[in-house]
Design an enzyme around this catalytic site. Structure first.
Site, PDB file in Angstrom:
ATOM      1  N   THR A   8       1.840   1.092   8.482  1.00  0.00           N
ATOM      2  CA  THR A   8       2.073  -0.022   9.399  1.00  0.00           C
ATOM      3  C   THR A   8       3.513  -0.459   9.216  1.00  0.00           C
ATOM      4  O   THR A   8       3.915  -0.858   8.117  1.00  0.00           O
ATOM      5  CB  THR A   8       1.119  -1.191   9.108  1.00  0.00           C
ATOM      6  OG1 THR A   8      -0.223  -0.724   9.200  1.00  0.00           O
ATOM      7  CG2 THR A   8       1.334  -2.321  10.100  1.00  0.00           C
ATOM      8  N   LYS A  14      -1.429  -1.632  16.124  1.00  0.00           N
ATOM      9  CA  LYS A  14      -1.859  -1.949  14.768  1.00  0.00           C
ATOM     10  C   LYS A  14      -1.514  -3.393  14.409  1.00  0.00           C
ATOM     11  O   LYS A  14      -2.306  -4.094  13.762  1.00  0.00           O
ATOM     12  CB  LYS A  14      -1.219  -0.996  13.765  1.00  0.00           C
ATOM     13  CG  LYS A  14      -1.519  -1.325  12.293  1.00  0.00           C
ATOM     14  CD  LYS A  14      -3.025  -1.294  11.988  1.00  0.00           C
ATOM     15  CE  LYS A  14      -3.330  -1.777  10.562  1.00  0.00           C
ATOM     16  NZ  LYS A  14      -2.837  -0.886   9.516  1.00  0.00           N
ATOM     17  N   LYS A  22       3.197  -8.236   4.219  1.00  0.00           N
ATOM     18  CA  LYS A  22       4.239  -7.490   4.921  1.00  0.00           C
ATOM     19  C   LYS A  22       3.895  -7.328   6.399  1.00  0.00           C
ATOM     20  O   LYS A  22       4.712  -7.597   7.281  1.00  0.00           O
ATOM     21  CB  LYS A  22       4.435  -6.130   4.248  1.00  0.00           C
ATOM     22  CG  LYS A  22       5.408  -5.185   4.960  1.00  0.00           C
ATOM     23  CD  LYS A  22       4.723  -4.181   5.874  1.00  0.00           C
ATOM     24  CE  LYS A  22       3.803  -3.239   5.127  1.00  0.00           C
ATOM     25  NZ  LYS A  22       3.230  -2.181   6.011  1.00  0.00           N
TER      26      LYS A  22
END
Length: 313
Positions: free
Chosen positions: A111, A185, A253
């Protein structure tokens, strides 16, 4: 000699060599599926011990991402952060693209930033190669069981040709051109973040109300409140199982990337912002290497309660 996956030839164990960069919680299980299907596999991981189970299954060890790519037709990567993606794929001396022959394919399953996915695609094209951004959802269980949701960004012919590989890992969904897999995503992570907050708030409320939390989870699982997050993490939370299917550090993150993209788009998503702050609190408490289900620890601290001894069937 293996046939390049960048040609029109089909991908099969007999014709296609696979490279894999990143053999952590997710990557290790995903690689194992490819090995069991008969593909030859060369792997690279900065921590050798994390690659050892795959070497025991017959994988070869590469000394760098570039050396892995030099022995591969399709190179997968699933690492931690966008900076890691840039390093393992685009570093001019050690990165995978530097070792990939024309016709080869890079598949980044980390990702990461959508803009970086576009950059990788452009760099690959300039070398006569292809690139697909294909982040996944489903956690460690999805990786083990080969049931991941795969969000792919790139050109249709390449993604179609990669289907024999994707099908061993889960279900591929073509979301559009370069970067669109990453956007899909990130939207997935936004959805999960608020769902996890809601799940844990419900569990704490049920506990304070004197309910058997395990029975309550079972009761709601088949109703409108049922979710994959409940199925994956409800029982784990009650068992105090905080082993990472997905690390808090990585989720922080991801949500940070989401907030940055929201700012760029000029949209406000308050549920996302709240969830990100709660997860940052976990990280601040030194709990970043736990799984995302450890969010319960933040809500327990806020309410001075513990589900540790909650009644559960």
């Amino acid at each position: 000699m293996a046939t390049s996956a960048g040609t029109d030839h089909p991908i099969t164990p007999a014709t296609t060599r696979i490279g894999w960069i990143g053999t952590g919680v997710m990557g290790r299980s995903m690689c194992a599926h490819l090995l069991r299907a008969g593909y030859s596999l060369t792997v690279f991981n900065r921590t050798l011990s994390k690659a050892q189970p795959l070497l025991d299954l017959g994988a070869q060890l590469g000394s760098s991402p570039s050396s892995v790519a030099a022995q591969s037709d399709v190179v997968f990567s699933i690492v931690g952060f966008p900076s890691d993606v840039r390093s393992v794929l685009l570093d001019p001396t050690s990165g995978a693209l530097s070792g990939l022959r024309p016709g080869g394919v890079l598949v980044d399953m980390t990702t990461s930033d959508p803009s970086l996915a576009v950059e990788i695609s452009s760099a690959a094209a300039s070398k006569g190669c292809s690139a697909v951004d294909a982040p996944v959802s489903g956690g460690d269980r999805g990786a083990r069981e080969g049931t991941l949701a795969i969000f792919a960004g790139g050109d249709s012919p390449t993604i179609r040709r990669l289907e024999p590989l994707f099908s061993l890992l889960g279900k591929v969904n073509h979301m559009g051109g370069p970067g669109k897999g990453q956007y899909a995503k990130l939207a997935n992570q936004i959805t999960i973040a608020s769902t996890m907050v809601g799940l844990i708030e419900g569990m704490i409320y049920a506990h304070k109300a004197g309910l058997d939390v395990g029975s309550w989870l079972s009761a709601i699982s088949t109703g409108a409140a049922g979710s994959k997050s409940l199925d994956l993490y409800g029982a784990r939370i009650l068992k105090r199982d905080f082993d990472p299917g997905f690390y808090v550090n990585h989720f922080v993150k991801d949500l940070g990337i989401c907030l940055k993209e929201c700012e760029r788009m000029g949209i406000a998503l308050p549920g996302l912002a709240l969830a990100q702050q709660l997860y940052v609190s976990l990280k601040a408490h030194g709990e970043g290497n736990l799984g995302t289900q450890a969010l319960v620890l933040v809500l327990e601290r806020l309410n001075n309660v513990s589900l540790k001894n909650a009644p559960a069937t």
